[in-house]
Design a protein around this motif. Sequence first.
Motif, PDB file in Angstrom:
ATOM      1  N   SER A 177       0.825  -1.214   0.000  1.00 35.87           N
ATOM      2  CA  SER A 177       0.000   0.000   0.000  1.00 35.87           C
ATOM      3  C   SER A 177       0.861   1.268   0.000  1.00 35.87           C
ATOM      4  N   GLU A 180       0.814   2.973  -3.364  1.00 36.97           N
ATOM      5  CA  GLU A 180      -0.445   3.387  -3.977  1.00 36.97           C
ATOM      6  C   GLU A 180      -0.391   4.818  -4.504  1.00 36.97           C
ATOM      7  N   GLN A 183       1.203   4.719  -8.071  1.00 31.79           N
ATOM      8  CA  GLN A 183       0.787   3.766  -9.095  1.00 31.79           C
ATOM      9  C   GLN A 183       0.095   4.469 -10.265  1.00 31.79           C
TER      10      GLN A 183
END
Length: 270
Positions: A177, A180, A183
């Motif tokens: 995570s 994230e 991304q």
Amino acid sequence: MKKITPELTWHESWQSSYQYDLLEIYKETSFPRYLGYVYAYAYRRKHILDLIKKVAKPGAKVLDVAAAQGNFSLSLAEIGYEVTWNDMREELADYVKLKWEYGNINYIAGDVFTLGFDSEFDVVLIAEIIEHVAHPDEFIKNIAKMVKPGGHIVMSTPNGEYFQNNLPKFSECSDPSQFEVIQFQPNSDGHIFLLHLDEVESLAQQTNLSIVETRLFSNTLTNGYLKLGTLLDLLPSNWIDNLENFTNKTPLFLQRKLHTSMVVLFSRCN
């Protein structure tokens, strides 16, 4: 596929897409530094189309996820598939339409995971996407839901076992995570994890998928790495193709280190 002429009034994303088309479709080789991309894309295109034709007949429904300038979408439509082009950048649909010449293609922009596709497609193509996501396991699970039972996923992605790769291994990351926020960024600067073959196998097992075939391709020379782009400009193309064919026949342990890319064909279990 129609050849188009750029215009100064084009949207920025159209102009960027055209730069890729110069390499991928028009094979512009005026700049040796880009020749590696031209060869690598040509090999990727060959393997992707070959695997799709291997498992699905013309008329089958194909979803091209994050399809950008739509070169796979258009190529598949032209050989008889019923194609759905998808990308989060809605404005790119009109760019793809400029190049459309014939074939059955639908344009559905947006986040593919919110569009309600459920066991709808015979083949889903995810080309050069999974390396840009923080949770490749969740990504492949959600993609699998869009495939009909007995249908297929074709995935292309950089090979994490290539000897120059220094990105983290997904299976060894305790908290994906953390990635994230970065991304979905384009190009190689946006790569987060490059999958290893054992990780691909693990993802398949977790997702009710079976691996039908894996192909490793594009070696250091054909990709123009290690400053070999200039050498590509000096060598006849058949020499380069022969070298690619040679490395494709080496033992798997060597291919894992020599090749920069992979294409994987998955089948969804019933």
